[in-house]
Design a protein around this motif. Structure first.
Motif, PDB file in Angstrom:
ATOM      1  N   PRO A   5       0.829  -1.215   0.000  1.00  0.00           N
ATOM      2  CA  PRO A   5       0.000   0.000   0.000  1.00  0.00           C
ATOM      3  C   PRO A   5       0.858   1.257   0.000  1.00  0.00           C
ATOM      4  N   ILE A   6       0.311   2.326  -0.497  1.00  0.00           N
ATOM      5  CA  ILE A   6       0.966   3.620  -0.490  1.00  0.00           C
ATOM      6  C   ILE A   6       0.444   4.366   0.722  1.00  0.00           C
ATOM      7  N   TRP A   7       1.345   4.905   1.537  1.00  0.00           N
ATOM      8  CA  TRP A   7       0.950   5.585   2.765  1.00  0.00           C
ATOM      9  C   TRP A   7       1.049   7.085   2.592  1.00  0.00           C
ATOM     10  N   PHE A   8       0.055   7.802   3.099  1.00  0.00           N
ATOM     11  CA  PHE A   8       0.021   9.258   3.067  1.00  0.00           C
ATOM     12  C   PHE A   8      -0.064   9.782   4.483  1.00  0.00           C
ATOM     13  N   ALA A  24      -3.438   4.332   4.332  1.00  0.00           N
ATOM     14  CA  ALA A  24      -2.960   3.507   3.219  1.00  0.00           C
ATOM     15  C   ALA A  24      -3.910   3.619   2.035  1.00  0.00           C
ATOM     16  N   LEU A  25      -3.305   3.642   0.869  1.00  0.00           N
ATOM     17  CA  LEU A  25      -4.070   3.703  -0.367  1.00  0.00           C
ATOM     18  C   LEU A  25      -3.742   2.460  -1.187  1.00  0.00           C
ATOM     19  N   CYS A  40      -2.067  -5.095 -17.549  1.00  0.00           N
ATOM     20  CA  CYS A  40      -2.835  -4.903 -16.319  1.00  0.00           C
ATOM     21  C   CYS A  40      -3.161  -3.439 -16.070  1.00  0.00           C
ATOM     22  N   VAL A  41      -4.331  -3.230 -15.553  1.00  0.00           N
ATOM     23  CA  VAL A  41      -4.771  -1.911 -15.108  1.00  0.00           C
ATOM     24  C   VAL A  41      -5.081  -2.042 -13.623  1.00  0.00           C
ATOM     25  N   GLU A  42      -4.626  -1.059 -12.841  1.00  0.00           N
ATOM     26  CA  GLU A  42      -4.908  -1.039 -11.419  1.00  0.00           C
ATOM     27  C   GLU A  42      -5.696   0.217 -11.084  1.00  0.00           C
ATOM     28  N   VAL A  43      -6.560   0.092 -10.082  1.00  0.00           N
ATOM     29  CA  VAL A  43      -7.429   1.189  -9.666  1.00  0.00           C
ATOM     30  C   VAL A  43      -7.288   1.386  -8.163  1.00  0.00           C
ATOM     31  N   ILE A  50     -10.798   8.767  -8.326  1.00  0.00           N
ATOM     32  CA  ILE A  50     -10.445   7.392  -8.647  1.00  0.00           C
ATOM     33  C   ILE A  50      -9.153   7.478  -9.440  1.00  0.00           C
ATOM     34  N   ARG A  51      -8.138   6.729  -9.004  1.00  0.00           N
ATOM     35  CA  ARG A  51      -6.855   6.764  -9.694  1.00  0.00           C
ATOM     36  C   ARG A  51      -6.664   5.479 -10.474  1.00  0.00           C
TER      37      ARG A  51
END
Length: 80
Positions: A5-8, A24-25, A40-43, A50-51
């Protein structure tokens, strides 16, 4: 590359790192992605956007769209 996860850090955190809250994102891979990881596509969903990104370029650019735009796109793709 980081597959986790990406943390902010919260905007309320001070510059010394005290009293911090992080969120976490997670990125989710499309269910249509191949098992080998190609094409692959990730969301990743946030309340304000929505990224969408190419999973082969995890540190690369991403597209951010409004949740209402994403909902309309998904409805259209599902034939709705």
């Amino acid at each position: 590359m980081n597959d986790g996860p990406i943390w902010f850090k919260s905007s309320y955190s001070d510059t010394e790192g005290a009293a911090c809250v992080e969120v976490a994102l997670p990125w989710r891979k499309s269910s249509y992605s191949q098992g080998e990881g190609d094409q692959c596509v990730e969301v990743s969903a946030l309340p304000q956007a929505i990224r969408i990104r190419d999973s082969k370029r995890k540190d690369g650019p991403y597209l951010a769209i409004a949740p209402s735009t994403w909902s309309a796109f998904v409805a259209h793709m599902l034939g709705g």
